[in-house]
Motif scaffolding. Structure first.
Motif, PDB file in Angstrom:
ATOM      1  N   ASN A  87      30.425  17.554  60.230  1.00 29.24           N
ATOM      2  CA  ASN A  87      30.932  18.910  60.076  1.00 29.24           C
ATOM      3  C   ASN A  87      29.791  19.919  60.232  1.00 29.24           C
ATOM      4  O   ASN A  87      29.101  20.245  59.276  1.00 29.24           O
ATOM      5  CB  ASN A  87      31.614  19.060  58.713  1.00 29.24           C
ATOM      6  N   ARG A  88      29.638  20.424  61.448  1.00 31.15           N
ATOM      7  CA  ARG A  88      28.611  21.431  61.737  1.00 31.15           C
ATOM      8  C   ARG A  88      29.219  22.828  61.849  1.00 31.15           C
ATOM      9  O   ARG A  88      28.553  23.764  62.263  1.00 31.15           O
ATOM     10  CB  ARG A  88      27.905  21.079  63.050  1.00 31.15           C
ATOM     11  N   SER A  89      30.491  22.942  61.502  1.00 29.53           N
ATOM     12  CA  SER A  89      31.179  24.209  61.742  1.00 29.53           C
ATOM     13  C   SER A  89      31.678  24.890  60.470  1.00 29.53           C
ATOM     14  O   SER A  89      32.441  25.836  60.551  1.00 29.53           O
ATOM     15  CB  SER A  89      32.372  23.963  62.675  1.00 29.53           C
ATOM     16  N   GLN A  90      31.251  24.406  59.310  1.00 28.21           N
ATOM     17  CA  GLN A  90      31.753  24.993  58.067  1.00 28.21           C
ATOM     18  C   GLN A  90      30.641  25.050  57.035  1.00 28.21           C
ATOM     19  O   GLN A  90      29.838  24.131  56.908  1.00 28.21           O
ATOM     20  CB  GLN A  90      32.899  24.126  57.528  1.00 28.21           C
TER      21      GLN A  90
END
Length: 166
Positions: A138-141
């Motif tokens: 999870n690199r987007s949150q």
């Protein structure tokens, strides 16, 4: 066959406009007493309402029944979500709240503490936090701490200091 024509719909439009602009859910901030600097890190929190706690069924003759409201509900709960910072602002705040006895008071602003339409005072609050998920993929949150806030609200509404918080 529809009954809507332009004149009919225009009447609803005018009445709706006269009631004023609708409140937008995102237009709030929550300030925890003693940790006022973290008010911009609260993403989600409950907006309490005064209402009966439930219903009482009142039996009547020949099997009939009617309803009566219970006492006003003052103990509330709702979801809370707090955004963590690299400095550990929320983690440190939660530890400090626990070391101070685990309870706090808070204000929910419709707007910001500096400019708001109204605010609600919550008393004797505590938060039961869920364990946060860390995920390599999870690199987007951002890291979010979520849980349930338990609190008491007695209907106190603090008048705002602004007619428009935008």
């Amino acid at each position: 066959m529809t009954v809507s024509n332009t004149a009919y719909l225009h009447g609803f439009y005018n009445v709706s406009k006269a009631l004023g602009a609708k409140v937008i859910s995102s237009d709030f901030t929550m300030e925890i007493e003693g940790f006022e600097q973290n008010y911009l890190l609260c993403k989600q929190a409950p907006w309490a309402q005064v209402s009966p706690a439930g219903e009482i069924e009142v039996p009547g003759p020949i099997g009939s029944a009617s309803w009566q409201p219970q006492q006003i509900r003052v103990n509330h709960q709702g979801q809370i979500a707090l955004e963590e910072t690299v400095a550990g602002s929320i983690d440190n705040m939660l530890i400090n709240i626990i070391t101070r006895g685990g309870r706090f008071n808070a204000k929910m602003y419709e707007g910001t503490p500096q400019k708001f339409l109204r605010a609600k005072r919550y008393e004797d609050c505590f938060i039961q936090m869920d364990d946060a998920d860390r995920d390599w993929e999870n690199r987007s949150q951002i890291l979010m701490f979520t849980g349930t806030m338990f609190f008491h609200y007695f209907g106190e509404v603090i008048p705002g200091n602004s007619g428009d918080y935008t």
